[in-house]
Design a protein around this motif. Structure first.
Motif, PDB file in Angstrom:
ATOM      1  N   GLY A   3      52.850  42.647  39.443  1.00  0.00           N
ATOM      2  CA  GLY A   3      52.507  41.720  40.513  1.00  0.00           C
ATOM      3  C   GLY A   3      51.545  42.312  41.512  1.00  0.00           C
ATOM      4  N   GLU A   4      51.694  43.605  41.790  1.00  0.00           N
ATOM      5  CA  GLU A   4      50.799  44.278  42.734  1.00  0.00           C
ATOM      6  C   GLU A   4      49.376  44.342  42.197  1.00  0.00           C
ATOM      7  OE1 GLU A   4      50.393  48.619  44.991  1.00  0.00           O
ATOM      8  OE2 GLU A   4      52.159  48.134  43.778  1.00  0.00           O
ATOM      9  N   VAL A   5      49.269  44.533  40.909  1.00  0.00           N
ATOM     10  CA  VAL A   5      47.938  44.642  40.297  1.00  0.00           C
ATOM     11  C   VAL A   5      47.265  43.287  40.202  1.00  0.00           C
ATOM     12  CG1 VAL A   5      46.694  45.236  38.191  1.00  0.00           C
ATOM     13  CG2 VAL A   5      48.586  46.672  38.969  1.00  0.00           C
ATOM     14  N   LEU A   6      48.009  42.300  39.750  1.00  0.00           N
ATOM     15  CA  LEU A   6      47.389  41.012  39.440  1.00  0.00           C
ATOM     16  C   LEU A   6      47.571  39.958  40.526  1.00  0.00           C
ATOM     17  CD1 LEU A   6      48.287  40.673  35.653  1.00  0.00           C
ATOM     18  CD2 LEU A   6      46.250  41.620  36.693  1.00  0.00           C
ATOM     19  N   ALA A  36      39.310  41.839  37.642  1.00  0.00           N
ATOM     20  CA  ALA A  36      38.724  42.952  36.873  1.00  0.00           C
ATOM     21  C   ALA A  36      38.644  44.257  37.669  1.00  0.00           C
ATOM     22  CB  ALA A  36      37.357  42.552  36.327  1.00  0.00           C
ATOM     23  N   PRO A  37      38.182  44.242  38.938  1.00  0.00           N
ATOM     24  CA  PRO A  37      38.099  45.511  39.683  1.00  0.00           C
ATOM     25  C   PRO A  37      39.435  46.218  39.855  1.00  0.00           C
ATOM     26  CG  PRO A  37      36.817  43.791  40.768  1.00  0.00           C
ATOM     27  CD  PRO A  37      37.632  43.116  39.696  1.00  0.00           C
ATOM     28  N   LYS A  38      40.530  45.473  39.843  1.00  0.00           N
ATOM     29  CA  LYS A  38      41.860  46.067  40.007  1.00  0.00           C
ATOM     30  C   LYS A  38      42.338  46.772  38.739  1.00  0.00           C
ATOM     31  CE  LYS A  38      43.171  42.282  43.106  1.00  0.00           C
ATOM     32  NZ  LYS A  38      42.070  41.343  42.813  1.00  0.00           N
ATOM     33  N   LEU A  39      41.664  46.497  37.622  1.00  0.00           N
ATOM     34  CA  LEU A  39      42.130  47.011  36.333  1.00  0.00           C
ATOM     35  C   LEU A  39      41.361  48.233  35.863  1.00  0.00           C
ATOM     36  CD1 LEU A  39      42.505  43.561  34.589  1.00  0.00           C
ATOM     37  CD2 LEU A  39      44.342  44.972  35.496  1.00  0.00           C
TER      38      LEU A  39
END
Length: 217
Positions: A163-166, A213-216
């Motif tokens: 959840g924090e990532v997405l 995308a930048p979070k991944l």
């Protein structure tokens, strides 16, 4: 197991034929070059020498019994178009064709083939997408701007919740499954803790996928 016929065993046609065989299907390979047919005879279910611009030859092949006929003829646009006409004349209902120009594409569309393939253009698009989003291993377009993408979690995502990532309060993006070594978790919840090298299969509209995308990376 489906039955496929591939007309033209050049680089594109032979690669498609061999991959279909690897996937457990039956493949009839057709080419007018005896050397090429001989090369793949032991690797396909059946391989024959035939000139598909000859209507009598096409009739003898019994191609109306196959699930799909793929015309993978290279630069001979006339042969490709004539073969489509002959295939339709013998009752083949599912025809996929490799095209090398937009003019050929237009004619094939008018002839009513099921799918027109531009291998170089399509591969170019895929390579550009991979270069632009290096975390993406593979993707499938579902149409209407929606995609399924496969992503490998980077080291930066280790021990971070899904959840924090997405930011999954945004329900336009959905994680379909996560694969961790031999384990597969379907529809994980937001509190699932990621590990580096987890493989995520994500569904969503293109713009939403671009936003995350930048979070991944």
């Amino acid at each position: 197991m489906a039955q496929f016929a591939v007309i033209g065993l050049g680089r594109f046609g032979s690669a498609a034929s061999l991959e279909l065989m690897r996937m457990g299907h039956s493949v009839l390979g057709i080419d007018n070059d005896p050397k090429i047919v001989d090369k793949y005879a032991d690797h396909l279910s059946r391989a024959v020498i035939a000139d598909v611009t000859d209507s009598a030859a096409v009739q003898e092949l019994g191609l109306d019994n196959y699930d799909v006929v793929l015309i993978a003829i290279g630069d001979d646009v006339q042969a490709s178009l004539v073969s489509v006409v002959h295939l339709k004349a013998v009752g083949v209902t599912k025809i996929w064709v490799k095209a090398i120009s937009h003019a050929q594409h237009l004619i094939l569309h008018k002839l009513g083939v099921n799918r027109i393939i531009h291998p170089e253009e399509e591969m170019g698009v895929r390579v550009a997408q991979m270069l632009s989003y290096p975390m993406v291993n593979d993707y499938i377009s579902l149409g209407n701007g929606e995609f399924v993408v496969e992503i490998t979690a980077s080291e930066r995502l280790d021990e971070i919740s899904l959840g924090e990532v997405l930011h999954q309060d945004n329900k336009t993006v959905e994680v379909l499954l996560i694969k961790r070594k031999t384990q597969i978790l379907v529809r994980p919840t937001d509190d699932f803790i990621l590990q580096a090298k987890d493989i995520l299969v994500i569904f969503g509209p293109l713009q939403a996928l671009r936003n995350i995308a930048p979070k991944l990376i």
